[in-house]
Scaffold this motif. Structure first.
Motif, PDB file in Angstrom:
ATOM      1  N   ALA A  39       0.830  -1.208   0.000  1.00 18.85           N
ATOM      2  CA  ALA A  39       0.000   0.000   0.000  1.00 18.85           C
ATOM      3  C   ALA A  39       0.863   1.256   0.000  1.00 18.85           C
ATOM      4  O   ALA A  39       0.581   2.229  -0.719  1.00 18.85           O
ATOM      5  N   MET A  40       1.938   1.254   0.774  1.00 18.69           N
ATOM      6  CA  MET A  40       2.830   2.419   0.834  1.00 18.69           C
ATOM      7  C   MET A  40       3.537   2.639  -0.501  1.00 18.69           C
ATOM      8  O   MET A  40       3.740   3.780  -0.933  1.00 18.69           O
ATOM      9  N   TYR A  41       3.895   1.558  -1.166  1.00 22.55           N
ATOM     10  CA  TYR A  41       4.527   1.701  -2.477  1.00 22.55           C
ATOM     11  C   TYR A  41       3.547   2.274  -3.494  1.00 22.55           C
ATOM     12  O   TYR A  41       3.890   3.168  -4.278  1.00 22.55           O
ATOM     13  N   ASN A  42       2.312   1.761  -3.485  1.00 19.25           N
ATOM     14  CA  ASN A  42       1.313   2.246  -4.439  1.00 19.25           C
ATOM     15  C   ASN A  42       0.971   3.718  -4.232  1.00 19.25           C
ATOM     16  O   ASN A  42       0.697   4.442  -5.190  1.00 19.25           O
ATOM     17  N   VAL A  43       0.975   4.168  -2.977  1.00 16.12           N
ATOM     18  CA  VAL A  43       0.581   5.545  -2.670  1.00 16.12           C
ATOM     19  C   VAL A  43       1.748   6.521  -2.756  1.00 16.12           C
ATOM     20  O   VAL A  43       1.627   7.619  -3.301  1.00 16.12           O
ATOM     21  N   TYR A  44       2.909   6.108  -2.225  1.00 16.70           N
ATOM     22  CA  TYR A  44       4.038   7.047  -2.110  1.00 16.70           C
ATOM     23  C   TYR A  44       5.251   6.685  -2.966  1.00 16.70           C
ATOM     24  O   TYR A  44       6.187   7.481  -3.078  1.00 16.70           O
ATOM     25  N   GLY A  45       5.268   5.469  -3.511  1.00 18.91           N
ATOM     26  CA  GLY A  45       6.402   5.078  -4.342  1.00 18.91           C
ATOM     27  C   GLY A  45       7.656   4.756  -3.553  1.00 18.91           C
ATOM     28  O   GLY A  45       8.763   4.783  -4.105  1.00 18.91           O
ATOM     29  N   VAL A  46       7.540   4.443  -2.260  1.00 20.12           N
ATOM     30  CA  VAL A  46       8.691   4.084  -1.438  1.00 20.12           C
ATOM     31  C   VAL A  46       8.585   2.609  -1.045  1.00 20.12           C
ATOM     32  O   VAL A  46       7.494   2.046  -0.965  1.00 20.12           O
ATOM     33  N   GLU A  47       9.743   2.010  -0.813  1.00 24.01           N
ATOM     34  CA  GLU A  47       9.782   0.610  -0.382  1.00 24.01           C
ATOM     35  C   GLU A  47       9.903   0.557   1.133  1.00 24.01           C
ATOM     36  O   GLU A  47      10.854   1.085   1.709  1.00 24.01           O
TER      37      GLU A  47
END
Length: 327
Positions: free
Chosen positions: A271-279
């Protein structure tokens, strides 16, 4: 030996780093492949001709550099390259024969064209299909729509990611979604499918109406999954469970809200990758084993969301380039 190890062996063969035993392995395999009768490999002359053309096209880029080699090396190089292409084709064929449903295979053999919908990080797309059905495609997803959609049938392929479907009723043409290990069939309803490759499971959540779910071996998983029910299918074990949704609308991501209940760390990371582009990374096993019930909103800044996530289990975080380490 699996195909990956075989490709590594071929690389050593081509670079001259292979041992005598490894060279014998390559030579023996290639000789056995050459002895196969075409009838054992191809369905007919037309398919054999098609594969031959594809192989020649792929190999054509190798011929010019080979002219500088000696005759013996020329043959060895060509044989190894041909073997590599042959392996790739045979693996692909094996997947077609054993990893797809009959409908998938028929579509592939018929040469049907597809319209491909892809989304990037922080991107959601709304698609209106020819039958007036609507598909919302979540971030980091790939959806294929046959160019013939609606003419003879209504089939879609959610190869990766997540999508929400609002299906226009048509009893004569069931709406079918293929998503790796499972097939979801409906007549007219609204439902969500999550099929991200980084997760070990596929979920089907029904918002309205009902759906029927089978796996690629035609095993019935749910004859009638109804409103507010979820089916979760484990791709590793082939097992599945059904449950009542605690979150009324699993597709709130369309409005910029992701509600997670007892989610794994990997689900939060996705979810964090989809929203913010961070791993998002766990510093240790204890963090990785935590479960999270949290709401992630696209309207929040990254640091705000990270503080909320860390507050659940009294963790901290640090940023390293494009990674966020939770510890």
């Amino acid at each position: 030996m699996d195909s990956e190890k075989f490709k590594q062996l071929l690389h050593r063969y081509l670079s001259g780093a292979a041992s005598d035993t490894e060279k014998e392995t390559i030579d023996a395999w290639y000789e056995s492949f050459r002895e196969l009768d075409d009838s054992e490999v191809f369905h007919g002359d037309a398919e054999a001709s098609r594969i031959n053309s594809q192989m020649r096209e792929r190999l054509s880029g190798y011929w010019n550099p080979i002219r500088k080699l000696g005759y013996g090396k020329h043959l060895a190089y060509a044989a190894a390259v041909l073997a590599l292409v042959s392996i790739a084709w045979l693996v692909h064929r094996g997947q077609n024969d054993h990893g797809l449903t009959d409908s998938n295979r028929i579509s592939a053999e018929a040469g049907i064209g597809y319209r491909e919908i892809t989304t990037a990080v922080r991107q959601v797309k709304k698609i209106t299909l020819p039958d007036s059905s609507i598909v919302w495609v979540n971030a980091s997803s790939r959806l294929r729509i046959p160019e013939s959609f609606g003419a003879a049938g209504r089939e879609l392929y959610l190869d990766e990611g997540e999508a929400f479907f609002e299906v226009t009723p048509n009893p004569g043409k069931p709406f079918i979604v293929y998503s790796r290990g499972i097939v979801t069939q409906v007549l007219g309803t609204a439902f969500n499918i999550s099929n991200y490759e980084r997760l070990s499971r596929i979920t089907v959540d029904v918002q309205q109406g009902s759906v029927r779910v089978i796996d690629t071996n035609q095993r019935l998983l749910a004859n009638k999954l109804t409103k507010a029910q979820q089916l979760a299918y484990d791709l590793h074990t082939g097992t599945y469970i059904t449950a009542t949704l605690t979150t009324p609308n699993a597709a709130n991501w369309r409005e910029g809200t992701i509600q997670l209940t007892n989610a794994s760390f990997e689900e939060v990371a996705l979810a964090m990758y989809n929203v913010y582009g961070v791993e998002l990374k766990a510093a240790d096993r204890q963090v990785d084993d935590h479960q999270y019930s949290v709401t992630i909103r696209t309207s929040h800044r990254l640091d705000e969301t990270l503080r909320i996530i860390c507050s659940i289990h009294q963790n901290q975080y640090r940023r390293e380039s494009n990674e966020v380490i939770i510890y």
